[in-house]
Write a protein that holds these residues in place. Structure first.
Motif, PDB file in Angstrom:
ATOM      1  N   GLU A 214       0.824  -1.214   0.000  1.00 55.59           N
ATOM      2  CA  GLU A 214       0.000   0.000   0.000  1.00 55.59           C
ATOM      3  C   GLU A 214       0.854   1.258   0.000  1.00 55.59           C
ATOM      4  O   GLU A 214       0.516   2.249  -0.631  1.00 55.59           O
ATOM      5  CB  GLU A 214      -0.877   0.008   1.256  1.00 55.59           C
ATOM      6  CG  GLU A 214      -2.307  -0.378   0.973  1.00 55.59           C
ATOM      7  CD  GLU A 214      -3.167  -0.157   2.210  1.00 55.59           C
ATOM      8  OE1 GLU A 214      -3.283  -1.122   2.985  1.00 55.59           O
ATOM      9  OE2 GLU A 214      -3.681   0.956   2.389  1.00 55.59           O
TER      10      GLU A 214
ATOM     11  N   THR B 128      -1.708  -3.524 -13.038  1.00 55.05           N
ATOM     12  CA  THR B 128      -1.936  -4.347 -11.838  1.00 55.05           C
ATOM     13  C   THR B 128      -0.577  -4.748 -11.271  1.00 55.05           C
ATOM     14  O   THR B 128       0.319  -5.119 -12.029  1.00 55.05           O
ATOM     15  CB  THR B 128      -2.705  -5.633 -12.209  1.00 55.05           C
ATOM     16  OG1 THR B 128      -3.923  -5.251 -12.864  1.00 55.05           O
ATOM     17  CG2 THR B 128      -3.039  -6.454 -10.977  1.00 55.05           C
TER      18      THR B 128
ATOM     19  N   GLN C  72      -4.440  -2.390  -8.032  1.00 55.19           N
ATOM     20  CA  GLN C  72      -4.966  -2.312  -9.381  1.00 55.19           C
ATOM     21  C   GLN C  72      -5.357  -0.881  -9.674  1.00 55.19           C
ATOM     22  O   GLN C  72      -6.042  -0.243  -8.870  1.00 55.19           O
ATOM     23  CB  GLN C  72      -6.170  -3.234  -9.503  1.00 55.19           C
ATOM     24  CG  GLN C  72      -6.495  -3.551 -10.921  1.00 55.19           C
ATOM     25  CD  GLN C  72      -7.409  -4.760 -11.021  1.00 55.19           C
ATOM     26  OE1 GLN C  72      -7.596  -5.481 -10.046  1.00 55.19           O
ATOM     27  NE2 GLN C  72      -7.983  -4.956 -12.175  1.00 55.19           N
ATOM     28  N   TRP C  73      -4.922  -0.366 -10.815  1.00 61.90           N
ATOM     29  CA  TRP C  73      -5.197   1.032 -11.189  1.00 61.90           C
ATOM     30  C   TRP C  73      -5.856   1.042 -12.545  1.00 61.90           C
ATOM     31  O   TRP C  73      -5.345   0.444 -13.502  1.00 61.90           O
ATOM     32  CB  TRP C  73      -3.878   1.816 -11.197  1.00 61.90           C
ATOM     33  CG  TRP C  73      -4.026   3.221 -11.694  1.00 61.90           C
ATOM     34  CD1 TRP C  73      -3.616   3.712 -12.901  1.00 61.90           C
ATOM     35  CD2 TRP C  73      -4.609   4.334 -11.000  1.00 61.90           C
ATOM     36  NE1 TRP C  73      -3.898   5.050 -13.000  1.00 61.90           N
ATOM     37  CE2 TRP C  73      -4.511   5.459 -11.859  1.00 61.90           C
ATOM     38  CE3 TRP C  73      -5.215   4.482  -9.743  1.00 61.90           C
ATOM     39  CZ2 TRP C  73      -4.990   6.719 -11.489  1.00 61.90           C
ATOM     40  CZ3 TRP C  73      -5.688   5.737  -9.389  1.00 61.90           C
ATOM     41  CH2 TRP C  73      -5.571   6.833 -10.246  1.00 61.90           C
ATOM     42  N   ASP C  74      -7.018   1.698 -12.659  1.00 53.70           N
ATOM     43  CA  ASP C  74      -7.727   1.716 -13.940  1.00 53.70           C
ATOM     44  C   ASP C  74      -7.766   3.122 -14.537  1.00 53.70           C
ATOM     45  O   ASP C  74      -8.668   3.457 -15.275  1.00 53.70           O
ATOM     46  CB  ASP C  74      -9.146   1.164 -13.765  1.00 53.70           C
ATOM     47  CG  ASP C  74      -9.992   2.052 -12.853  1.00 53.70           C
ATOM     48  OD1 ASP C  74      -9.469   3.085 -12.370  1.00 53.70           O
ATOM     49  OD2 ASP C  74     -11.174   1.726 -12.627  1.00 53.70           O
TER      50      ASP C  74
ATOM     51  N   SER D 190      -9.217   5.016 -10.403  1.00 53.06           N
ATOM     52  CA  SER D 190      -9.218   4.666  -8.984  1.00 53.06           C
ATOM     53  C   SER D 190      -8.316   3.468  -8.703  1.00 53.06           C
ATOM     54  O   SER D 190      -8.026   2.666  -9.598  1.00 53.06           O
ATOM     55  CB  SER D 190     -10.653   4.353  -8.525  1.00 53.06           C
ATOM     56  OG  SER D 190     -11.166   3.301  -9.301  1.00 53.06           O
ATOM     57  N   LEU D 191      -7.901   3.412  -7.443  1.00 53.27           N
ATOM     58  CA  LEU D 191      -6.980   2.371  -6.999  1.00 53.27           C
ATOM     59  C   LEU D 191      -7.753   1.341  -6.189  1.00 53.27           C
ATOM     60  O   LEU D 191      -8.539   1.694  -5.318  1.00 53.27           O
ATOM     61  CB  LEU D 191      -5.892   3.005  -6.128  1.00 53.27           C
ATOM     62  CG  LEU D 191      -4.832   2.060  -5.583  1.00 53.27           C
ATOM     63  CD1 LEU D 191      -3.846   1.681  -6.687  1.00 53.27           C
ATOM     64  CD2 LEU D 191      -4.090   2.715  -4.425  1.00 53.27           C
ATOM     65  N   THR D 192      -7.529   0.064  -6.497  1.00 53.65           N
ATOM     66  CA  THR D 192      -8.137  -0.992  -5.697  1.00 53.65           C
ATOM     67  C   THR D 192      -7.022  -1.759  -5.004  1.00 53.65           C
ATOM     68  O   THR D 192      -6.085  -2.202  -5.655  1.00 53.65           O
ATOM     69  CB  THR D 192      -8.931  -1.962  -6.595  1.00 53.65           C
ATOM     70  OG1 THR D 192      -9.742  -1.180  -7.472  1.00 53.65           O
ATOM     71  CG2 THR D 192      -9.803  -2.875  -5.766  1.00 53.65           C
ATOM     72  N   ILE D 193      -7.156  -1.906  -3.685  1.00 59.95           N
ATOM     73  CA  ILE D 193      -6.158  -2.664  -2.940  1.00 59.95           C
ATOM     74  C   ILE D 193      -6.709  -4.056  -2.708  1.00 59.95           C
ATOM     75  O   ILE D 193      -7.797  -4.209  -2.151  1.00 59.95           O
ATOM     76  CB  ILE D 193      -5.821  -1.957  -1.618  1.00 59.95           C
ATOM     77  CG1 ILE D 193      -5.147  -0.623  -1.956  1.00 59.95           C
ATOM     78  CG2 ILE D 193      -4.910  -2.819  -0.752  1.00 59.95           C
ATOM     79  CD1 ILE D 193      -5.126   0.359  -0.836  1.00 59.95           C
ATOM     80  N   GLY D 194      -5.987  -5.052  -3.192  1.00 59.59           N
ATOM     81  CA  GLY D 194      -6.522  -6.412  -3.172  1.00 59.59           C
ATOM     82  C   GLY D 194      -5.692  -7.353  -2.322  1.00 59.59           C
ATOM     83  O   GLY D 194      -4.696  -6.954  -1.716  1.00 59.59           O
TER      84      GLY D 194
END
Lengths: 403, 477
Positions: free
Chosen positions: B151, B167, B176-178, B181-185
């Motif tokens: 993170e 990713t 993951q970045w689109d 927005s950022l997704t923390i997986g």
């Protein structure tokens, strides 16, 4: 990327590797945002290290290794039989962006052999930087090699797009330059350094961007007969007069297709290392060229020990130094203590009287420093003045194996 | 003993909550049992911490140190940080300056390890281009950090690659970045066949091998900065053993090789032509000027439409140098065609100088302005900017070879003299080094005066300056 481009990359990376600089530091913080690409962080990042221990931070290539100049030390001189290639502006842009997006590099370090004319060559270099910045919103690092024979206005423009400009002095004396690089002119090189230095200072004052990470240069060590003293004197002048950010020293390295004027021999790597250490003392430790040179003999640095220790051994009357009382300038002269350690010592001793084990937590060089330091619980006694101090510090005595 | 439960990894929120409770109750560090990622105690906590304890005010460097150290793998990290905070709230506010203190030293080492890990992830992570079902550009990376830093590295990668879709997978979490927005997986496994058909990966390996100088081989220095544990995920590292093995033989071959006789003849003609790069005529110089980027507005900032070169015959007796093109000049690409230019033309006529016989140019060749709504408001160039353009002005004058150079206003006088000139006080003849010179006001100065007697007098003075200048030329001729 097709095979032809891969082949060119191989030739033009090989041709560029004798430039020591690969730094991506000193740029102002900048990001490409949602439409551009990249960022600069200030400190720079090394994305890989090759087995020569050197950092790979920038894509370091030549635009072309065709060259009209005939510098004896250079693999790309016109009389060399090396394989030749030439990138187009678009190809360099594509390679830079491709590697950048894969996080292989911080940016581009572009140099070139002289083709057609210095102006034409400089313009091509400038066009690469301009295309990256303007057409692709590239916010990574760009280091352009300046062609000193190019017209002033082209150099003025290059500084608008690049983070750093550099002009290689290559040899410390004008005489050597005349002998080994007949098309180069030491006076012209320094004139351009002066021009660039002036622009950088003005831009900083007027809060504009012009080569914001400053300018640097390189001197080849061991090709000609220059002494360390004369190399360091040249560096000192460059730092003072032209405000250079860095002077790089490059041990003259054997090249394929060596010239008969400068036959191939193993590079003097130890000498190069000592020059870097001396350069550091010059810039950050308050030493003068004369003091550094006095640590060696006949204008050459002592290859066996670092120049700070060499100076200390010849100036033992200045030691030992009390770690709890000495001023910063004197602490910086203690072998083994670096700038950061000295800063921490100065901060920590306000709160407590430092003992030897405290100093050990603040510095990793205590082994060398202890002969020169007084701490709350330590005095080196006669150690500082022992005749065999050098041997004790350089090669710790091996324990005899008992049968 | 007080039991505190925290999540696996860098549980900054959990630690902050626990710390507030511990400080509020004044619990000593020795009385805390830190449990990371453990199943909740079967019997519940005998004495739960208060959930709504107030924030603990800490000096900024302490806060920063906590954020860094919680990322470390060391299971003792929370206990160490608690000891630090306990001492800080007890009054040792500048405790972090006690660099020799064993606790501070230990925490500094943890902090350093985390920062090094962050730096190495920024450096050694490699993206691979992957096929995107929609045909777009997509990148995927696999990396194995030492600590719980995934993170913490996100801001770096988002900032640098904001315009890409990517990713990052690691054994301790993923990002993951689109582009928005950022997704923390969760933690991930190493993906298969990463650089299968990415030719840039192949190109990078070839580059890496070519940029290596076998005469300087020093694997110890390399391993200090790029330890072996990173090699598995660096495509270029596969070549390292062979590079080291073959280095001595390559160097020996170079040293033993006889100096080669050049196969090619010396390109005498090209070498001679190389020196003739300077523009040979004013027209050639003007072509270079026209092709140049605006320097004063700087790159990446929208600026002037075009460069405005000088105008007039080579050999003109008088050269007139103004400040910079204005709005009209920028549009038309000719000097002195706006309101100030029209006033100058009129004054020249009254002074008996034909505009077409003089050489008219500006110290700066691009229009510098600030946009205010639809209007573009003139801005004076800085001294540094004037110097940028000075090379061109000097070259122009060298081609034209006028007998007299008339500067209009302070900027032109600065360009010719290199110092700031007070125009109203020093107006009149002045030596400009190589050139005989004459300093007067800029016609735009006259336009700014309020209409009336003062303005008329100023105009008459301007015309009489020009007349004097003409007299100097004719007298000299």
């Amino acid at each position: 990327m097709d095979d032809a481009l891969l082949d060119k990359l191989e030739i033009l990376a090989d041709a560029a590797k004798y430039d020591a600089s690969c730094a991506s530091s000193g740029a102002k913080r900048r990001t490409g945002g949602p439409d551009g690409i990249g960022s600069t962080t200030g400190a720079g990042i090394c994305h890989a290290y090759t087995p020569d221990g050197r950092c790979v931070s920038l894509l370091k290539i030549l635009l072309t290794n065709h060259c009209l100049f005939d510098c004896a030390y250079c693999i790309n001189r016109r009389s060399s039989n090396v394989r030749r290639a030439r990138f187009s502006v678009e190809e360099v842009v594509r390679l830079t962006l491709g590697f950048y997006k894969r996080n292989c590099i911080e940016g581009l370090f572009l140099s070139s052999g002289i083709i057609r004319s210095p102006d034409y060559t400089m313009e091509q270099l400038m066009l690469v930087a301009r295309t990256l910045r303007r057409d692709h919103g590239f916010a990574g690092y760009i280091h352009l090699k300046t062609i000193p024979e190019a017209s002033p206005w082209l150099i003025e423009q290059a500084g608008l797009w690049a983070d750093r400009l550099s002009i290689n002095l290559e040899l410390a004396s004008d005489r050597s330059l005349k002998q080994f690089a007949p098309e180069k002119d030491g006076g012209a090189i320094k004139a351009v350094m002066g021009q660039v230095g002036e622009r950088i200072a003005e831009a900083r004052e007027e809060k504009r961007r012009f080569s914001p990470a400053g300018q640097s240069t390189q001197m080849i060590v061991g090709a000609d007969a220059s002494t360390d003293l004369s190399v360091l004197e040249t560096s000192d002048t460059l730092y003072r007069r032209y405000g250079l950010r860095r002077v790089y020293y490059s041990a003259f390295s054997p090249i394929p297709e060596a010239s008969s004027a400068l036959p191939a021999k193993p590079p003097p790597l130890q000498r190069e290392n000592r020059l870097y250490q001396a350069d550091w003392l010059l810039r950050y430790y308050g030493f003068t060229v004369e003091e550094i040179a006095a640590g060696g003999e006949g204008g050459m640095l002592d290859l066996g020990i670092d120049p700070k220790l060499a100076w200390a051994l010849k100036n033992r009357e200045r030691f030992p130094v009390d770690v709890n009382r000495a001023d910063r300038e004197m602490l910086l002269r203690v072998p083994g203590l670096g700038g950061r350690a000295v800063d921490r010592i100065v901060e920590a001793r306000r709160h407590t009287s430092l003992r030897l084990e405290d100093v050990a937590r603040l510095s990793s060089g205590l082994k060398r420093a202890r002969a020169f330091l007084i701490a709350a619980d330590h005095h080196p006694g006669g150690l500082t003045d022992r005749a065999d101090l050098r041997q004790r510090l350089v090669a710790p005595p091996k324990q005899l194996s008992l049968f | 003993m007080r039991r505190v439960e925290l999540k696996d990894g860098a549980d900054l929120d959990g630690f902050r909550r626990a710390l507030r409770g511990l400080v509020a109750l004044g619990v000593e560090p020795d009385e805390v049992d830190w449990n990371i990622g453990a199943a909740p105690s079967l019997f519940g906590d005998a004495a739960p911490l208060p959930a709504d304890a107030p924030p603990v005010p800490l000096p900024r460097p302490v806060g920063a140190l906590i954020e860094s150290v919680v990322c470390h793998r060391d299971p003792e990290r929370y206990a160490l940080l608690h000891r630090l905070v306990r001492r800080v709230v007890r009054g040792e506010r500048d405790m972090l300056d006690h660099h020799a203190d064993p606790l501070v030293h230990r925490l500094a080492l943890l902090d350093k390890a985390v920062r090094r890990d962050l730096h190495k992830m920024h450096a050694f992570l490699r993206f691979h281009e992957v096929r995107d079902p929609d045909g777009g550009e997509r990148y995927l990376a696999w990396f194995e950090p030492d600590h719980f830093i995934v993170e913490a590295t996100a801001p770096f990668f988002v900032e640098r690659f904001e315009s890409l879709v990517w990713t990052i997978l690691t054994p301790v979490g993923s990002l993951q970045w689109d582009r928005r927005s950022l997704t923390i997986g969760p933690a991930a496994l190493r993906p298969e066949g990463l650089d299968r058909d990415d030719r840039f990966a192949e190109g990078w390996q070839r580059y890496y091998e070519s940029t290596f100088n076998p005469a300087r081989v020093n694997p110890t220095a390399m391993r200090a900065e790029m330890p072996r544990k990173y090699w598995a995920n660096l495509p270029e590292a596969a070549a390292i053993p062979a590079m080291i093995r073959s280095a001595p033989a390559r160097v020996q071959a170079m040293i033993e090789a006889e100096a080669a006789v050049p196969r090619r003849r010396t390109p005498d003609k090209a070498v001679a032509a190389m020196a003739r790069q300077e523009p040979a005529t004013l027209a050639e110089l003007n072509r270079i000027i026209r092709a140049a980027e605006p320097m004063i507005s700087g790159p990446l900032v929208p600026g002037a439409t075009q460069a405005v070169p000088g105008e007039g015959p080579v050999g003109a007796a008088i050269a007139i140098v103004g400040e910079q093109p204005g709005d009209r000049e920028d549009v038309e690409g000719r000097p002195f065609v706006g309101p100030a230019g029209q006033l100058l033309t009129r004054a020249l006529e009254e002074a008996g100088i034909a505009r077409s016989a003089a050489y008219l140019t500006n110290a700066v060749k691009h229009f510098k302005f600030v946009a205010r709504g639809k209007r573009r408001l003139h801005q004076s160039p800085t001294a540094g900017e004037v110097k940028h353009y000075r090379w061109w002005l000097m070259k122009e004058l060298a081609f034209v070879r006028p007998r007299l150079v008339v500067t209009l206003g302070a900027t032109a006088a600065l360009a010719l003299t290199g110092r700031s000139v007070s125009v109203l006080r020093e107006r009149g003849p002045m030596g400009f080094g190589d050139w005989e010179g004459f300093v007067t006001v800029h016609p735009s100065h006259l336009l700014r005066l309020p209409a009336g007697e003062g303005a008329e007098r100023a105009y008459r003075d301007f015309v009489s300056d020009l007349r004097r200048a003409r007299g100097l030329v004719e007298g000299a001729g």
